[in-house]
Design a protein around this motif. Structure first.
Motif, mmCIF file in Angstrom:
data_model
loop_
_atom_site.group_PDB
_atom_site.id
_atom_site.type_symbol
_atom_site.label_atom_id
_atom_site.label_comp_id
_atom_site.label_asym_id
_atom_site.label_seq_id
_atom_site.Cartn_x
_atom_site.Cartn_y
_atom_site.Cartn_z
ATOM 1 N N ALA A 166 42.632 55.128 12.814
ATOM 2 C CA ALA A 166 42.506 56.335 13.639
ATOM 3 C C ALA A 166 41.077 56.858 13.634
ATOM 4 O O ALA A 166 40.548 57.277 14.670
ATOM 5 C CB ALA A 166 43.462 57.418 13.122
ATOM 6 N N THR A 167 40.431 56.804 12.440
ATOM 7 C CA THR A 167 39.041 57.258 12.358
ATOM 8 C C THR A 167 38.129 56.385 13.203
ATOM 9 O O THR A 167 37.254 56.879 13.922
ATOM 10 C CB THR A 167 38.578 57.244 10.897
ATOM 11 O OG1 THR A 167 39.429 58.090 10.119
ATOM 12 C CG2 THR A 167 37.142 57.735 10.785
ATOM 13 N N ALA A 168 38.325 55.065 13.092
ATOM 14 C CA ALA A 168 37.512 54.147 13.888
ATOM 15 C C ALA A 168 37.755 54.355 15.380
ATOM 16 O O ALA A 168 36.819 54.298 16.188
ATOM 17 C CB ALA A 168 37.813 52.707 13.499
ATOM 18 N N ARG A 169 39.001 54.599 15.742
ATOM 19 C CA ARG A 169 39.321 54.826 17.150
ATOM 20 C C ARG A 169 38.653 56.107 17.657
ATOM 21 O O ARG A 169 38.089 56.130 18.755
ATOM 22 C CB ARG A 169 40.833 54.915 17.333
ATOM 23 C CG ARG A 169 41.269 55.033 18.781
ATOM 24 C CD ARG A 169 42.761 54.858 18.901
ATOM 25 N NE ARG A 169 43.512 55.803 18.097
ATOM 26 C CZ ARG A 169 44.169 55.492 16.995
ATOM 27 N NH1 ARG A 169 44.176 54.249 16.555
ATOM 28 N NH2 ARG A 169 44.838 56.417 16.308
ATOM 29 N N ASP A 170 38.692 57.176 16.834
ATOM 30 C CA ASP A 170 38.046 58.420 17.234
ATOM 31 C C ASP A 170 36.528 58.244 17.356
ATOM 32 O O ASP A 170 35.902 58.764 18.285
ATOM 33 C CB ASP A 170 38.365 59.529 16.231
ATOM 34 C CG ASP A 170 39.842 59.899 16.252
ATOM 35 O OD1 ASP A 170 40.514 59.585 17.255
ATOM 36 O OD2 ASP A 170 40.316 60.497 15.273
#
Length: 406
Positions: free
Chosen positions: A189-193
């Motif tokens: 999720a962090t990488a996607r954000d």
């Protein structure tokens, strides 16, 4: 835990077949030994066949029914009562048929599985004593009748302890797997954000450098042509085209504002810093006067990645906020330097300063400095802090341009 739930309650893992094998094996052993007693009774090996068969069937019914009830655990006293009923029925059956004494061995495992150790081990020892006492009615006291139950109880206790250790290990492994899965989800999720933010910044730069610049040029060209056209109809069309270009330029800039940090949406980094310096000077009172904030830009400004420009702006904001809140300074100077292979930002004030110690680095008032250091390290830059009591404070950051673009 009851045999019907050995290993249950854990998600499927490599140890699930082990727990299933233990559960099925315990069922088979108890039912098989009780069936052996019934068969030998029907073959005339013991007297009172009706009583023995009836008691054997009652024992099996108690085992199966109690196992299902204990698995659901509707009441806390179900398991202790179930163990007591099985022990009494087994003892009565053993007094009638000596072959029933063998059932005590799977009962050892059952008692250790369904009860805590502080209750299971004493119950196993009681079962050993009852076995020796019941067998004395058939064969008298002998070494074999005494040693057999003792050895069986010892093996059951050792296996039970091993099983509990295995169960704890399985639970720990499952918790570790769940933590890893949760961490992987959070990282994704962090990488996607982060990817989303980077793409938004890239789109903002592309729109600004292409569409916005093109519309601005079209608008200026149309404005220049208007002065050379005398035909009213053509002039009206030119004005309409210029107004359309102006409206589309305004709309494009609105898109850019939505995609980029507010302070950088309509101006360069030096322009944003100039506005920040002006704002800080108006809103940073020290006694009856304000801290004078000046901006110096050296070198030829170049286009930097949006993430780097945003970081430099945030560092300047944080540094000037520290000056306003803690320094008591008369002057503060912000210097943005464009060099061949790096860009630098320096914020220097003539305030009260402080002593650079580990205690200062951990104080609540230094969180802004910690945040600045983290921002710099995140982009691979260098951070230098200099201060002394009465001599002011200097914050200096450097970013390699090539690495920042990469």
């Amino acid at each position: 835990m009851p045999p019907a739930s050995i290993g249950e309650g854990l998600p499927h893992s490599a140890l699930t077949p082990v727990f299933s094998g233990l559960r099925i094996g315990l069922h088979v052993l108890i039912i098989g030994l009780t069936g052996l007693v019934i068969v030998r009774t029907l073959l005339g090996a013991v007297p009172n066949p009706v009583a023995v068969v009836s008691l054997s069937l009652l024992f099996l019914a108690s085992y199966v029914g109690g196992s299902e009830l204990a698995r659901r655990r509707p009441w806390r006293w179900v398991v202790p009562v179930w163990m007591a009923v099985l022990l009494v029925e087994w003892l009565a059956l053993t007094l009638l048929a000596p072959d029933a004494a063998f059932i005590v061995f799977p009962l050892f495992f059952l008692q250790l599985h369904v009860l805590p150790l502080r209750a299971g081990i004493p119950l196993v020892l009681l079962s050993v004593l009852l076995t020796i006492w019941a067998m004395s009615f058939h064969v008298g006291l002998s070494l074999g009748a005494t040693l057999g139950p003792l050895v069986g109880a010892g093996v059951a206790v050792a296996v039970g302890l091993g099983y509990r250790a295995l169960l704890r290990e399985a639970a720990e492994r499952q918790n570790l797997i769940e933590d890893l899965l949760t961490t992987r989800t959070e990282l994704a999720a962090t990488a996607r954000d982060a990817g989303t933010l980077a793409e938004r910044e890239r789109l903002a730069r592309e729109i600004h450098d292409t569409v916005a610049q093109g519309l601005s040029s079209i608008q200026m060209l149309l404005h220049a042509v208007e002065g050379r056209v005398s035909d009213p109809a053509a002039l009206e069309h030119l004005r309409l085209a210029r107004d359309t270009a102006a409206a589309n330029l305004q709309e494009t800039r609105r898109f850019i504002r939505e995609l980029t940090p507010p302070a950088l949406d309509s101006q360069t980094l030096p322009g944003a810093l100039a506005r920040l310096a002006s704002s800080a000077e108006r809103t940073a009172p020290v006694g009856d006067h304000a801290t004078r904030v000046s901006l110096h830009v050296t070198g030829d400004p170049i286009a930097l990645p949006m993430s780097l420009e945003t970081t430099l702006l945030r560092i300047a904001q944080g540094s000037l906020a520290n000056v306003a809140q803690h320094a008591g300074a008369n002057r503060a100077e912000v210097t943005l330097s464009y060099m061949t292979d790096e860009v630098a930002l320096d914020v220097v004030d003539d305030g009260r300063g402080f002593t650079l110690t580990d205690a200062t680095a951990q104080s609540p008032d230094s969180f802004g400095l910690v945040a600045i250091r983290q921002r710099v390290e995140a982009l691979g830059g260098s951070f230098v802090l200099e201060s002394a009591p009465g001599l002011g404070t200097a914050v200096a950051v450097r970013f390699p341009i090539r690495q920042a673009r990469a």
